[in-house]
Design an enzyme around this catalytic site. Structure first.
Site, PDB file in Angstrom:
ATOM      1  N   LYS A 137      -4.516  -2.469  -0.654  1.00 53.87           N
ATOM      2  CA  LYS A 137      -5.567  -2.531  -1.679  1.00 53.87           C
ATOM      3  C   LYS A 137      -4.971  -2.747  -3.078  1.00 53.87           C
ATOM      4  CE  LYS A 137      -7.383   1.553  -0.657  1.00 53.87           C
ATOM      5  NZ  LYS A 137      -6.515   1.975   0.443  1.00 53.87           N
ATOM      6  N   ARG A 186      -3.530  11.540   5.180  1.00 52.78           N
ATOM      7  CA  ARG A 186      -4.315  10.561   4.405  1.00 52.78           C
ATOM      8  C   ARG A 186      -5.108   9.648   5.345  1.00 52.78           C
ATOM      9  NH1 ARG A 186       0.411   8.276   0.911  1.00 52.78           N
ATOM     10  NH2 ARG A 186      -1.125   6.768   0.146  1.00 52.78           N
TER      11      ARG A 186
END
Ligand code: AMP
Length: 228
Positions: free
Chosen positions: A23, A182
């Site tokens: 990202k 995560r």
């Protein structure tokens, strides 16, 4: 959402995908190519931690554990950043929203200024490969250019190809244990946003397992059509 946008309002794009999907790399490309501003809540939170602010102190341990920082803190940080003058060129959200509460808060924030999401671009990756991707990555502390031990090493060791600085940094939470948490947080709390944006007609999918340049091309094409 009917596929058209009000041209007077600045574009708003979201990059969705698990940690390690790319990202940040892709958001930087969109900044350079389209003049959009990258808003990374991870970067904003790391800056808050470094500054020792109240929000930073609250976020530090949560980030180190690989969990999500509370919606209240993240929404407040994002709201402030979104109000800055440079955001009038349009933004690319990287790492926000990560929960349905954040997505709903974003819709409300944007509606206040007559805006809406133009596209939520999902970077589709193979989870099993994310640990290797993340464990090898590092960043130029001077200009923010991203690198990887295997996939994108600098031409001269420890020296940034873009700005020549020798200030490579690795994130404290880029270790195998934290990455596992995560990824878990992503699947439990963020993946439901795929349906959230699909239901609005805003979801666009990109295969993000190939070459960075090919992925860039696919995302640029989607961005161009979302900005029309
Ligand atoms: P990132 O740089 O996007 O990988 O984010 C690093 C860490 O910051 C995450 O593991 C979370 O602890 C925290 N974080 C970043 N963005 C958010 C968000 N939108 N909501 C909650 N926590 C966040």
């Amino acid at each position: 959402m009917d596929g058209s946008r009000t041209p007077q309002t600045p574009p708003v794009l979201i990059l969705l995908g698990p940690p390690g999907a790319g990202k940040g790399t892709q958001a930087r490309m969109l900044e350079d190519r389209f003049g959009l501003v990258q808003l990374s809540t991870g970067d904003l939170l790391r800056a808050a931690v470094a500054s020792g602010s109240e929000a930073g102190r609250a976020a530090k341990a949560v980030m180190e554990a690989g969990d999500l920082v509370s919606d209240d803190i993240v929404i407040a940080i994002l709201r402030d950043r979104l109000a800055a003058p440079d955001c009038t060129n349009g933004v690319i959200l990287d790492g926000f929203p990560r929960t349905t509460t954040q997505a709903e808060a974003l819709d409300v924030m944007l509606a206040e200024s007559g805006q809406q999401i133009d596209a939520a671009i999902l970077l589709e990756v193979d989870d099993a490969k994310m640990v290797t991707r993340i464990a090898g990555r590092f960043t130029c502390g001077a200009c923010g250019e991203g690198y990887h031990d295997t996939f994108k090493a600098p031409k001269v060791a420890d020296t940034c190809d873009s700005c020549g600085a020798q200030q490579m940094t690795r994130r404290a939470d880029d270790n195998a244990e934290t990455v596992a948490s995560r990824l878990e947080a992503y699947h439990a709390q963020t993946a439901p946003l795929i349906t959230y944006y699909a239901d609005k007609g805003a979801l666009r999918r990109v295969d993000a397992m190939g070459e960075i340049a090919e992925i860039q091309q696919a995302i640029a094409a989607l961005t161009e059509s979302a900005m029309q």
